[in-house]
Design a protein around this motif. Structure first.
Motif, short mmCIF file in Angstrom:
data_model
loop_
_atom_site.label_atom_id
_atom_site.label_comp_id
_atom_site.label_asym_id
_atom_site.label_seq_id
_atom_site.Cartn_x
_atom_site.Cartn_y
_atom_site.Cartn_z
N THR A 1 -8.76 -3.43 -2.22
CA THR A 1 -7.90 -3.11 -3.37
C THR A 1 -6.56 -3.84 -3.34
O THR A 1 -5.56 -3.36 -3.82
N ASN A 2 -6.55 -4.99 -2.74
CA ASN A 2 -5.33 -5.80 -2.73
C ASN A 2 -5.67 -7.19 -3.24
O ASN A 2 -5.06 -8.17 -2.85
N SER B 1 2.71 -1.73 -8.02
CA SER B 1 1.68 -2.35 -7.20
C SER B 1 1.11 -1.34 -6.19
O SER B 1 -0.11 -1.24 -6.01
N LYS C 1 -2.72 0.26 -6.09
CA LYS C 1 -3.49 0.14 -4.86
C LYS C 1 -4.00 1.51 -4.41
O LYS C 1 -5.16 1.67 -4.03
N LYS D 1 -7.83 2.72 -4.17
CA LYS D 1 -8.32 3.14 -2.85
C LYS D 1 -8.98 4.51 -2.93
O LYS D 1 -9.99 4.78 -2.29
N ALA E 1 -11.69 -0.81 -8.78
CA ALA E 1 -11.01 -1.79 -7.91
C ALA E 1 -11.17 -3.18 -8.52
O ALA E 1 -12.27 -3.72 -8.58
N TYR F 1 1.64 -5.62 -0.74
CA TYR F 1 1.56 -5.33 -2.18
C TYR F 1 1.77 -6.61 -2.99
O TYR F 1 2.74 -7.35 -2.77
#
Ligand code: TPP
Ligand code: SF4
Ligand code: MG
Length: 336
Positions: free
Chosen positions: A7-8, A96, A100, A104, A110, A141
Motif C-alpha cells: 500500500t505504498n 498520504s 496508506k 492496509k 490498494a 509516505y
C-alpha cells in the motif's frame, strides 16, 4: 506498477516525449478567477495534467486557493482540499498516511493514488517550512509538495516574503525618495536548502511553466520515485510583478536565461541542470539581469547601481558557488 500489497505504491508515469505526446485530458479546467496571465494557474493545470486522474490535491491558503474556489465554483476535477496557510507539509503527510492506513486495513482498494500538496512562497518558503521539512523526513509516505513561487504574499495584496527578490517594490517595501531600496535581503534558496538538508527525500527539482513539458515531466518523475518529494516553481505574476499579462511566458524564459532562476533536479543526491540552465553551466553566456528586471514595474525604481548589485549577486551564484546555481557554499572566501 510497484508493490501494491504494501500500500505504498507509486504510479509509473513515463515522461511525455514532446508536446505532441502530452495527454489531452484536463483536471484543472474553467471556473477559476485568477488574473489574466497568471502563471500559477498554468502551473496548477500542468501539475495535475501530469499527475493524472488518480490524484488528490491539497492546497494552502493563497491565490491558488482563493481565486480557484470561489463560492460554489471550482476548476478542480480531481478531489481537492484546502489546508491552513502553513500546513501544506502536514496535509500531504496526513493524507498520504491516511490513505496508506485505509488500504492496509482493507477499507479501500490498494492502488497508487498521487498526493500533491501545493503552497505559495509565503505558505511554503516562509510559514510552512517546518512542516514541509518534517514531511520530507518521512520516506514511508508518498507525497509531492509543489511550491508555486509568485515571489510575494500575493493574495493579501503583494506583501514581501522570504522569496521576494532583492529591492522589489511590494506593499511592504515601497521605494521612497529618501530610501530607494527598502527590501535589502536576498531571496531564499528554498529548493537548494531542502535538497541539501533532507537525506530521505529522493527528489527535489525546480521548474518554470515556460518550459511546460519539462515541468510536467519533473512532476511525473517525482510521483514515480515516491516517498516525499519537492518541486519549486517560479511563477510570473502580472499583478505583483507589475507587467503586461502577455509577458508572462517571456519573463519565465528570461528568469532562466539570465541565470536568476536555475532549472535543475537533485535525484538521489545527483544534481542535473536542465535546458538553458544546462547550456549556461556548459558555457553559454547568460543574458544580463536588466533584460529581466526592467520589464517589471516592481523594479522600475532601480538605478544602474542597483542593477549592478543584482547582476553581481547572480554572477556569484554561477562563478563562485560550490554547485552553480544550486549549493551556495564557497571553498574559501577571499578576505574572510
Ligand atoms: C495563519 C494565517 N495568516 C495569515 C493569513 C492571511 N493570508 C491569506 S493568503 C495569504 C498570502 C499567502 O501568500 P502565498 O503563500 O505566497 O500565496 P499567494 O497568495 O502568493 O498565492 C495570507 C497572508 C492566513 N490565511 N492564515
Ligand atoms: S495576484 Fe498573481 S498569483 Fe494571484 S491570481 Fe493574480 S497573477 Fe495569479
Ligand atoms: Mg506567493
Amino acid at each position: 506498477m510497484a508493490d501494491t500489497a504494501f500500500t505504498n505504491a507509486t504510479q509509473i508515469l513515463e515522461p511525455f516525449k514532446g508536446v505532441k505526446k502530452v495527454t489531452i485530458e484536463e483536471y484543472f479546467t474553467s471556473g477559476h478567477r485568477t488574473c489574466q496571465g497568471c502563471e500559477s494557474a498554468l502551473v496548477m493545470k500542468l501539475m495535475v495534467k501530469a499527475a493524472g486522474p488518480r490524484t488528490i490535491v491539497l492546497g494552502s491558503t493563497g491565490c491558488m486557493y482563493v481565486a480557484n474556489t470561489t463560492y460554489y465554483t471550482t476548476p478542480w476535477v480531481v478531489p481537492w482540499m484546502h489546508t491552513q496557510l502553513g500546513s501544506s507539509g502536514s496535509a500531504a503527510l496526513g493524507t498520504s498516511a491516511g490513505l496508506k492506513a485505509l488500504m492496509k486495513k482493507g477499507k479501500m482498494k490498494a492502488e497508487p493514488i498521487n498526493v500533491i500538496a501545493f503552497c505559495g512562497d509565503g505558505g511554503g518558503a516562509d510559514m510552512g517550512l517546518g512542516a514541509i521539512s518534517a514531511t520530507l523526513t518521512h520516506k514511508e509516505y508518498n507525497s509531492l509538495i509543489l511550491l508555486y513561487d509568485n515571489e510575494s504574499y500575493a493574495n493579501t495584496d503583494i506583501q514581501l516574503s522570504g522569496s521576494t527578490p532583492y529591492g522589489a517594490n511590494t506593499t511592504f517595501s515601497p521605494p521612497g525618495s529618501v530610501k530607494r531600496i527598502i527590501h535589502t535581503r536576498w531571496k531564499k534558496n528554498t529548493a537548494g536548502m531542502l535538497a541539501a538538508g533532507h537525506p530521505e527525500c529522493r527528489y527535489v527539482a525546480t521548474v518554470d511553466a515556460s518550459y511546460a513539458v519539462e515541468m510536467m515531466n519533473k512532476v511525473r518523475k517525482a510521483l514515480t520515485i515516491g516517498g516525499p518529494t519537492f518541486i519549486h516553481s517560479l511563477d510570473p505574476c502580472p499583478k505583483g510583478w507589475d507587467y503586461d499579462p502577455m509577458l508572462s511566458h517571456e519573463l519565465g524564459e528570461l528568469a532562466v536565461e539570465t541565470g536568476v532562476f536555475p532549472l535543475y533536479e537533485v535525484e538521489d543526491g545527483v544534481v542535473r541542470h536542465y535546458g538553458k540552465t544546462k547550456a549556461i553551466v556548459e558555457g553559454r553566456p547568460r543574458k544580463p539581469v536588466r533584460d529581466y528586471l526592467l520589464k517589471q514595474g516592481r523594479f522600475a525604481h532601480f538605478t544602474e547601481e542597483d542593477l549592478d548589485y543584482f547582476q553581481a549577486k547572480v554572477d556569484e551564484m554561477w562563478d563562485k558557488w560550490e554547485i552553480p546555481g544550486v549549493i551556495p557554499f564557497w571553498k574559501e572566501r577571499p578576505g574572510k
